[in-house]
Design a protein around this motif. Structure first.
Motif, PDB file in Angstrom:
ATOM      1  N   UNK A 277       0.857  -1.193   0.000  1.00 47.32           N
ATOM      2  CA  UNK A 277       0.000   0.000   0.000  1.00 47.32           C
ATOM      3  C   UNK A 277       0.894   1.244   0.000  1.00 47.32           C
ATOM      4  N   UNK A 278       0.672   2.136  -0.981  1.00 40.26           N
ATOM      5  CA  UNK A 278       1.502   3.350  -1.074  1.00 40.26           C
ATOM      6  C   UNK A 278       0.713   4.631  -0.821  1.00 40.26           C
ATOM      7  N   UNK A 279      -0.627   4.494  -0.752  1.00 41.52           N
ATOM      8  CA  UNK A 279      -1.429   5.688  -0.494  1.00 41.52           C
ATOM      9  C   UNK A 279      -2.830   5.290  -0.078  1.00 41.52           C
ATOM     10  N   UNK A 280      -3.445   6.128   0.771  1.00 40.62           N
ATOM     11  CA  UNK A 280      -4.807   5.861   1.216  1.00 40.62           C
ATOM     12  C   UNK A 280      -5.627   7.142   1.072  1.00 40.62           C
TER      13      UNK A 280
ATOM     14  N   UNK B 228     -10.215   4.719  -0.984  1.00 36.74           N
ATOM     15  CA  UNK B 228      -9.317   4.307  -2.070  1.00 36.74           C
ATOM     16  C   UNK B 228      -7.948   3.937  -1.537  1.00 36.74           C
ATOM     17  N   UNK B 229      -7.360   2.887  -2.121  1.00 33.75           N
ATOM     18  CA  UNK B 229      -6.036   2.433  -1.718  1.00 33.75           C
ATOM     19  C   UNK B 229      -5.152   2.340  -2.959  1.00 33.75           C
ATOM     20  N   UNK B 230      -3.987   3.018  -2.935  1.00 34.90           N
ATOM     21  CA  UNK B 230      -3.022   2.918  -4.035  1.00 34.90           C
ATOM     22  C   UNK B 230      -2.006   1.844  -3.701  1.00 34.90           C
TER      23      UNK B 230
ATOM     24  N   UNK C 153      -0.885   6.831 -10.266  1.00 35.04           N
ATOM     25  CA  UNK C 153      -1.206   5.743  -9.331  1.00 35.04           C
ATOM     26  C   UNK C 153      -2.525   5.089  -9.717  1.00 35.04           C
ATOM     27  N   UNK C 154      -2.624   3.793  -9.413  1.00 40.95           N
ATOM     28  CA  UNK C 154      -3.910   3.105  -9.553  1.00 40.95           C
ATOM     29  C   UNK C 154      -4.507   2.975  -8.152  1.00 40.95           C
ATOM     30  N   UNK C 155      -5.694   3.574  -7.997  1.00 41.54           N
ATOM     31  CA  UNK C 155      -6.425   3.464  -6.737  1.00 41.54           C
ATOM     32  C   UNK C 155      -7.468   2.359  -6.852  1.00 41.54           C
TER      33      UNK C 155
END
Ligand SMILES: [Zn+2]
Length: 239
Positions: free
Chosen positions: A19-22, A28-30, A68-70
């Motif tokens: 996980x690189x982003x929330x 949404x989770x990247x 990024x893909x979320x």
């Protein structure tokens, strides 16, 4: 930046990522890499699931946000933390239908350009059904039947489908790509992904396709209509 695993292996159903982003507001989770197709080029986004720290999160759909893909999570479970390990699984039944449908659309484009010199002006698809617009002055029942026969003949030839990722300059030298308006690609794009149905069709394309036309099944032209003087829409079903 998410590494798009489907670009080099469209048959990948499961993968491990971080996980690189929330995006808490939209759940949404990247991820650092993903096999989820984020939608685009007429192909709908994938759904599926992410399993993180023992929690299974259904994924409604994936979407590209910048580089990024979320992955948008359903349910109420508390969101994961950045850095967590995730196991992803795409809804393969839906995706494989879309791969067959997307490939059928390329066969349709290829046949119509080869046999009638008509270019495609737009298209859209759902699992096992698609529609495409072509620069055709007239469309009639006999022509549609001819097109359908030619498409199914290409499927029966079991043509191989090859994907390549080329430097921009190299891709721009391929005459077949120039006719598909590759020159409209934004300046910033340094690499071009090409999808080739060997002997029939070559396009710059970011979507997912099967590896042989024989996997498509049978294509039926179910309807057609005029969308103006030079645009005709063809509707197909994949069986
Ligand atoms: Zn495509």
């Amino acid at each position: 930046m998410t590494k798009n695993l489907y670009q080099t292996d469209s048959y990948l159903k499961e993968f491990e990522a971080r996980v690189t982003g929330v995006d808490a507001e939209n759940r949404g989770v990247a991820l650092d890499e993903s096999a989820f197709y984020p939608g685009g080029g007429g192909q709908p986004a994938d759904g599926g699931s992410l399993t993180i720290a023992g929690v299974v999160y259904p994924v409604k759909r994936a979407k590209k946000v910048g580089d990024e893909v979320y992955h948008y999570l359903e349910g109420e479970s508390p969101l994961p933390a950045v850095g967590a390990q995730a196991k992803g699984e795409i809804d393969w039944e839906k995706r494989y239908k879309l791969m067959r449908t997307h490939t059928a659309m390329h066969i349709l484009c290829g046949v119509i350009f080869r046999d009638y010199g008509a270019s495609v002006t737009g298209g859209d698809m759902d699992p096992l059904e698609g529609r495409m617009d072509f620069e055709f002055e007239t469309m009639h029942h006999e022509l549609v039947a001819q097109i359908e026969r030619a498409v199914n003949a290409e499927i029966a030839k079991a043509r191989e489908i090859r994907v390549a990722i080329l430097p921009r300059e190299e891709a721009f030298k391929i005459p077949d790509l120039i006719r598909t308006k590759i020159n409209l690609l934004p300046e910033g794009i340094k690499q071009v992904r090409t999808v080739e149905i060997v002997g029939l069709d070559l396009q710059a394309d970011g979507g997912t396709h099967v590896k042989n036309t024989s996997e498509v099944g049978k294509v039926r032209v179910v309807d057609y209509k005029s969308k103006g003087k030079i645009n005709k829409r063809i509707y197909i079903a994949v069986e």
